[in-house]
Structure formats: C-alpha cells, structure tokens
Design an enzyme around this catalytic site. Structure first.
Site, PDB file in Angstrom:
ATOM      1  N   HIS A 246       0.397   2.670   8.117  1.00  0.00           N
ATOM      2  CA  HIS A 246       1.685   2.523   7.022  1.00  0.00           C
ATOM      3  C   HIS A 246       1.461   1.325   6.468  1.00  0.00           C
ATOM      4  O   HIS A 246       1.121   0.303   7.145  1.00  0.00           O
ATOM      5  CB  HIS A 246       2.726   2.894   7.989  1.00  0.00           C
ATOM      6  CG  HIS A 246       2.850   4.486   8.033  1.00  0.00           C
ATOM      7  ND1 HIS A 246       2.919   5.626   6.990  1.00  0.00           N
ATOM      8  CD2 HIS A 246       3.070   5.137   9.163  1.00  0.00           C
ATOM      9  CE1 HIS A 246       2.941   6.569   7.550  1.00  0.00           C
ATOM     10  NE2 HIS A 246       3.317   6.389   9.075  1.00  0.00           N
ATOM     11  N   CYS A 288       0.286   1.835   1.795  1.00  0.00           N
ATOM     12  CA  CYS A 288       1.167   1.649   0.700  1.00  0.00           C
ATOM     13  C   CYS A 288       1.233   0.200   0.566  1.00  0.00           C
ATOM     14  O   CYS A 288       1.315  -0.518   1.219  1.00  0.00           O
ATOM     15  CB  CYS A 288       2.301   2.647   0.754  1.00  0.00           C
ATOM     16  SG  CYS A 288       1.915   4.360   0.748  1.00  0.00           S
TER      17      CYS A 288
END
Length: 423
Positions: A246, A288
């Site tokens: 992440h 991301c």
C-alpha cells in the site's frame, strides 16, 4: 568529398563505422582536439585555420574527421592518442575493433538487396543523393554524412560502449522483492503473491540472485534494505529492488505503518553505497500515489478500509509523491503517476507488475530497459477497470518512470546486437 589516400582501407572502415560515436564524443572539446592534432602534425596550419573558422562544433568535428583519412597510414593511431585524453573508453573500443578485425570488408558495389543502410544515389529527386534506406525496417532518413570515397554507407552504430552500462557479470547482481500482502490496519492486498512470484521468475531469467521478503514491518523494510546497501556489490553490474505494498503521498507501507520512499532509496546513493556507484539501481514500486482516479480499474491498493475494498474485484494501491534521489544511475518505475490510485486485480495481480512481467519476458533479448518500460506504459494504458461499484468502474492508469540513468541498460547481450550497438 575527395577520395581518401594514405589510410589503409580497413582503418577507413573503422573510422567510418565509428563516425557517429566520434562526433558525439569529440564535439564538446573539438577546439582542444584541433590544437592537439596540430601540435602532433596530424593537421597543418591551413587545416587548423579552416576548422577554427567554423562556428558550429558539430560541423567542426565532422570536417576534422573528414580530414583524417587523407593524412597518411598513421593518422588513425594519432587520432586515437588524442581521443585517449577525451574518452579513453571510446579509443580503447576502436583499438579492440582493429585487433579483432570486427569491421566487414568494404563493398565494391551497391547490392540491390541488403540489410545494411545504404545511400540511394539513384533517386534523382533527392538533390544531395543522401537518402538512406533500411530494407529490413522499411524506414529511411536524410544522411548528414558522405562516405569518404563514395562507397555505400554501412549501417552506422547507434551507440558505442560509452553509452552502455556494463552488464557482463553472471549473475548481474542482486535483486530484492518486498511483498507486503497482509497489514495490521489495512486491507489485504490479494493478488500480490502473483506479482511477487512472477517478478522472482523474471529476475532470475534476467540474471539476478533474488531474495524475497513477505509481510515486513516498516522497521524491517528499512533494516533489510540498509543491510543490502552495505553489502559489497563490487562484482555486480547493477541492483534491483521491487516493492509491492500500500502507499500514499511520499510513502510506502510496512505491515504496521509507513516509511518514506526517499529514505529507502537514499541508502543506495553513490556516497552511501560506494560499491554501486556508477551502476544502475533499478526500483519497481507497485503502490498508489494519491486518491484520484484516472478516467475512462481492477483493484487499487490504498489505505482504504477493508469494508470498502473487500467488495471490489479490483483494488487500489495508493502511493507517493515523487521525490528524486540526489545522485545519478537510479531508475524508479512507479506503477502510477503522482496523485492517482494504482490498480491490482485480486486474482491476476496488479496491472503494472503483470505488464512488466509480460513485456520483459517477451523482449529482454531484443530491447533495452527504457524501451521496455515504454511498452509497459502502453500496455497498462489500454486496460480499463471493471467492478460492480460504478464509482470504481471504467477507470484508467498510466505508470510513471523517473529516470536518472546516464546510459542504456541491456539485460542480454543479444539485445545489444539486435539494436546494432557495439558489444
């Protein structure tokens, strides 16, 4: 252009074969080169005055090189002594060509069909008779260089060794994969194992010794990368690191909390990891880099709650604002541009990493690193998300490459030959 006298035919071929590389390397210091050539009597006073009167350094360099073949049988050796002071790798490369007699014999007539680039001197509509045609690719261009004695121009080298990182060791070096799948307070990154196993197989094929860590805390990520940056990479050509996790602006997540990407990359800068100084350090980051969607994805990896993401077939990898290392020889291939989500399919893996695995497996024996990453961009750009939630449906993604490499990276020697770059 006048016919060449004095320089042996084989050496004229060598000079012609390396013409583009010599122009590229000599033009920044061409005035110094001219004075050195005059001092060792490679050119005379008239030549010197004529060359210095030319204001364009590229034209100066080409005129200077065009003079060399007319200056006797020792002219090339004298030129190489001058090039030793400018770029010894170039002069040594030419000497090696002379010793190995790598240049094909000069053709006496122009064949009708050949894989070499030739001047199409029969076209009356080209005033300079300089049209170059490549039968193999179907492409063509206008030549800025006339052959010394009017013979067909062979395919000039695209680049010399000066423009290539040395990738000669077996293995090329070490590769680290960090695959963070399960987290303390964030959703599981389903599909990440497929990325990790695919990259492991690819990196082994490319010639790396691969180590993998799974579900590492932020402290453990820093500790492992610190230890690998302190290893002796003297016998290695390069280093590769793959991080799957992440992310958000400027950060990538361990299983517990985030860590600055800049801090991780900084461990491998030349002033801290001296055995990798001057060698390519390649990072692939699947995460991301914000919270925006690229309009018209499968799964995004971000710090969204599991309740939100668990219902999506495709998930997000939220990542970081781009921060650049302070030194050269880094390439950071991000899965997405700053500010956007990065998509990952819960079954098939992330769009970006799967494209890397596919493209590199297909083309590593033909193409260089940056060209393959361009193909990866195109591959990812053609994908569109498909989810049951309309908020996340029909979204797009484009990767982002931060390139501070100074030379080309070829993982396979066949790729160098395929591109016509001297090995």
């Amino acid at each position: 252009m006048s016919r060449v006298f004095g320089l042996p035919e084989e050496e004229r071929d060598i000079l012609q074969f390396n013409y583009s590389s010599l122009v590229s390397n000599l033009h920044p210091k061409i005035e110094d080169v001219i004075y050195q050539a005059f001092s060792i009597k490679l050119i005379d006073d008239h030549d010197k005055s004529s060359l210095l009167a030319e204001s364009d350094p590229f034209k100066q360099t080409r005129k200077f090189l065009d003079i060399i073949p007319t200056r006797g049988p020792k002219a090339l050796n004298l030129l190489l002594k001058i090039i030793d002071r400018v770029n010894k790798e170039v002069s040594d490369d030419i000497r090696q060509q002379l010793q190995q007699k790598k240049i094909p014999p000069r053709q006496k007539s122009q064949p009708k069909e050949t894989s070499m680039i030739e001047i199409d001197s029969k076209k009356s509509d080209v005033a300079s008779s300089d049209k170059i045609v490549d039968d193999k690719s179907g492409g063509g261009t206008i030549s800025l260089y006339d052959d010394f004695d009017g013979a067909p121009i062979r395919r000039l080298p695209i680049l010399g060794q000066t423009f290539l990182y040395k990738m000669e060791n077996r293995p090329h070096g070490y590769a680290i994969i960090i695959n963070n799948r399960k987290f303390d307070n964030m959703p599981e990154r389903k599909g990440s194992d497929r990325d990790a196993s695919g990259m492991q197989s690819l990196l082994v094929k490319l010639g790396y010794k691969v180590a993998m860590g799974t579900d590492l805390s932020a402290a453990k990520m820093k500790d492992i990368l610190q230890r690998w940056s302190e290893k002796d990479h003297t016998k290695c050509d390069s280093f590769v690191c793959v991080m799957l996790s992440h992310g958000e602006e400027g950060k990538i997540f361990g299983t517990d909390h985030d860590v600055d990407i800049e801090e991780l990359l900084g461990m491998f800068r030349g002033n801290r990891c001296t055995s990798l100084a001057g060698k390519p350090k390649i990072f692939f980051i699947q995460a991301c880099r914000g919270t925006s969607f690229d309009e018209p994805v499968d799964v995004v990896d971000s710090a969204l709650s599991e309740a939100v993401t668990s219902s999506f077939e495709d998930a997000l990898d939220a990542s970081t604002r781009q921060t650049l290392p302070s030194e050269a020889d880094f390439l950071i291939a991000y899965s997405v541009v700053p500010g956007y989500y990065s998509w990952r399919n819960s079954t098939n893996g992330s769009w970006f990493m799967q494209a890397v695995i596919d493209i590199f497996n297909k083309y590593y024996e033909q193409l260089d690193l940056l060209t393959m990453l361009t193909l990866v961009n195109n591959s990812v750009a053609t994908v569109e998300s498909s989810t049951s939630d309309p908020r996340f449906n029909n979204k797009k993604q484009i990767p982002s490459c931060v390139n501070m490499l100074r030379k080309l990276v070829y993982f396979n020697s066949n790729a160098v030959k395929f591109h016509g770059v001297f090995s």
